[in-house]
Motif scaffolding. Structure first.
Motif, mmCIF file in Angstrom:
data_model
loop_
_atom_site.group_PDB
_atom_site.id
_atom_site.type_symbol
_atom_site.label_atom_id
_atom_site.label_comp_id
_atom_site.label_asym_id
_atom_site.label_seq_id
_atom_site.Cartn_x
_atom_site.Cartn_y
_atom_site.Cartn_z
ATOM 1 N N GLN A 33 4.651 6.823 -0.489
ATOM 2 C CA GLN A 33 4.643 7.973 -1.401
ATOM 3 C C GLN A 33 3.370 7.996 -2.249
ATOM 4 O O GLN A 33 2.699 9.024 -2.343
ATOM 5 N N VAL A 34 3.030 6.879 -2.846
ATOM 6 C CA VAL A 34 1.823 6.804 -3.677
ATOM 7 C C VAL A 34 0.584 6.945 -2.792
ATOM 8 O O VAL A 34 -0.381 7.611 -3.166
ATOM 9 N N GLY A 35 0.624 6.342 -1.604
ATOM 10 C CA GLY A 35 -0.486 6.476 -0.666
ATOM 11 C C GLY A 35 -0.748 7.923 -0.299
ATOM 12 O O GLY A 35 -1.903 8.356 -0.210
ATOM 13 N N GLU A 36 0.299 8.669 -0.109
ATOM 14 C CA GLU A 36 0.154 10.091 0.215
ATOM 15 C C GLU A 36 -0.431 10.856 -0.976
ATOM 16 O O GLU A 36 -1.289 11.715 -0.812
ATOM 17 N N ARG A 37 0.014 10.517 -2.160
ATOM 18 C CA ARG A 37 -0.463 11.200 -3.371
ATOM 19 C C ARG A 37 -1.959 10.992 -3.597
ATOM 20 O O ARG A 37 -2.652 11.897 -4.047
ATOM 21 N N TYR A 38 -2.456 9.799 -3.311
ATOM 22 C CA TYR A 38 -3.853 9.461 -3.581
ATOM 23 C C TYR A 38 -4.698 9.368 -2.307
ATOM 24 O O TYR A 38 -5.769 8.779 -2.326
ATOM 25 N N ARG A 39 -4.244 9.968 -1.238
ATOM 26 C CA ARG A 39 -4.924 9.820 0.049
ATOM 27 C C ARG A 39 -6.332 10.398 0.069
ATOM 28 O O ARG A 39 -7.139 10.014 0.896
ATOM 29 N N ASP A 40 -6.646 11.304 -0.826
ATOM 30 C CA ASP A 40 -8.001 11.849 -0.872
ATOM 31 C C ASP A 40 -8.984 10.924 -1.579
ATOM 32 O O ASP A 40 -10.181 11.178 -1.565
ATOM 33 N N PHE A 41 -8.485 9.858 -2.187
ATOM 34 C CA PHE A 41 -9.337 8.960 -2.955
ATOM 35 C C PHE A 41 -9.351 7.523 -2.452
ATOM 36 O O PHE A 41 -10.214 6.741 -2.834
ATOM 37 N N ALA A 42 -8.380 7.168 -1.632
ATOM 38 C CA ALA A 42 -8.273 5.780 -1.181
ATOM 39 C C ALA A 42 -7.485 5.706 0.116
ATOM 40 O O ALA A 42 -6.744 6.623 0.456
ATOM 41 N N ASN A 43 -7.658 4.602 0.813
ATOM 42 C CA ASN A 43 -6.870 4.312 2.015
ATOM 43 C C ASN A 43 -5.775 3.339 1.644
ATOM 44 O O ASN A 43 -5.998 2.411 0.871
ATOM 45 N N PHE A 44 -4.620 3.515 2.213
ATOM 46 C CA PHE A 44 -3.489 2.636 1.986
ATOM 47 C C PHE A 44 -3.085 2.068 3.333
ATOM 48 O O PHE A 44 -2.621 2.792 4.201
ATOM 49 N N VAL A 45 -3.282 0.769 3.495
ATOM 50 C CA VAL A 45 -3.099 0.112 4.782
ATOM 51 C C VAL A 45 -2.130 -1.051 4.619
ATOM 52 O O VAL A 45 -2.241 -1.828 3.677
ATOM 53 N N LYS A 46 -1.194 -1.151 5.569
ATOM 54 C CA LYS A 46 -0.248 -2.269 5.590
ATOM 55 C C LYS A 46 -0.691 -3.281 6.635
ATOM 56 O O LYS A 46 -1.136 -2.906 7.710
ATOM 57 N N ALA A 47 -0.552 -4.554 6.300
ATOM 58 C CA ALA A 47 -0.912 -5.619 7.235
ATOM 59 C C ALA A 47 0.211 -6.646 7.262
ATOM 60 O O ALA A 47 0.609 -7.169 6.216
ATOM 61 N N ASP A 48 0.736 -6.912 8.447
ATOM 62 C CA ASP A 48 1.785 -7.908 8.636
ATOM 63 C C ASP A 48 1.188 -9.291 8.358
ATOM 64 O O ASP A 48 0.224 -9.705 8.996
ATOM 65 N N ILE A 49 1.764 -10.001 7.425
ATOM 66 C CA ILE A 49 1.204 -11.287 7.014
ATOM 67 C C ILE A 49 1.247 -12.313 8.151
ATOM 68 O O ILE A 49 0.402 -13.209 8.213
ATOM 69 N N GLU A 50 2.183 -12.162 9.087
ATOM 70 C CA GLU A 50 2.239 -13.083 10.223
ATOM 71 C C GLU A 50 1.083 -12.849 11.183
ATOM 72 O O GLU A 50 0.607 -13.780 11.811
ATOM 73 N N GLU A 51 0.641 -11.613 11.316
ATOM 74 C CA GLU A 51 -0.486 -11.299 12.195
ATOM 75 C C GLU A 51 -1.826 -11.556 11.517
ATOM 76 O O GLU A 51 -2.799 -11.906 12.173
ATOM 77 N N PHE A 52 -1.876 -11.354 10.213
ATOM 78 C CA PHE A 52 -3.132 -11.461 9.468
ATOM 79 C C PHE A 52 -3.077 -12.611 8.463
ATOM 80 O O PHE A 52 -3.543 -12.490 7.339
ATOM 81 N N TYR A 53 -2.509 -13.723 8.887
ATOM 82 C CA TYR A 53 -2.343 -14.868 7.993
ATOM 83 C C TYR A 53 -3.671 -15.434 7.520
ATOM 84 O O TYR A 53 -3.788 -15.882 6.381
#
Length: 120
Positions: free
Chosen positions: A19-39
């Motif tokens: 929700q917050v990512g959508e609100r501020y999408r014109d100013f920033a990128n919101f990226v999720k990273a699985d901690i097991e894959e990106f340890y």
């Protein structure tokens, strides 16, 4: 945001993050990273638990918020990072934010895939 697939706090934070990512999408990128894959990336940033949110500016981490945040807390975190970015760029005489999407290629929030964000 670093998340774990079985982390209940991550599951509760996910809709807030989107929700917050959508609100501020014109100013920033919101990226999720699985901690097991990106340890290795998580370890290099000192991430020891999930969820953990890291704000990057120009490819460098500038702020870390460990743990679950409510929507108002997460909005305040994002706004504080954006405000700091704008002030710092104005002090340097630069344009505060570069046009639509800050010259980024992703829209809204998304999940990081293996290989993205990794040094070659």
């Amino acid at each position: 945001m670093f998340f774990g697939k079985t982390c209940p706090y991550c599951q509760m934070f996910d809709p807030i993050f989107r929700q917050v990512g959508e609100r501020y999408r014109d100013f920033a990128n919101f990226v999720k990273a699985d901690i097991e894959e990106f340890y290795q990336l998580a370890a290099s940033l000192g991430i020891m638990g999930t969820p953990a949110t890291v704000a990057f500016v120009d490819g460098r981490p500038v702020e870390v918020a460990p743990g679950f945040m409510t929507a108002p807390q997460f909005r305040a975190f994002v706004e504080a990072v954006l405000n700091t970015l704008v002030v710092n760029r104005l002090i340097k005489g630069e344009t505060p934010l570069h046009g639509p999407r800050c010259s980024r290629r992703w829209r809204g929030s998304r999940r990081l895939s293996r290989g993205e964000g990794q040094e070659a």
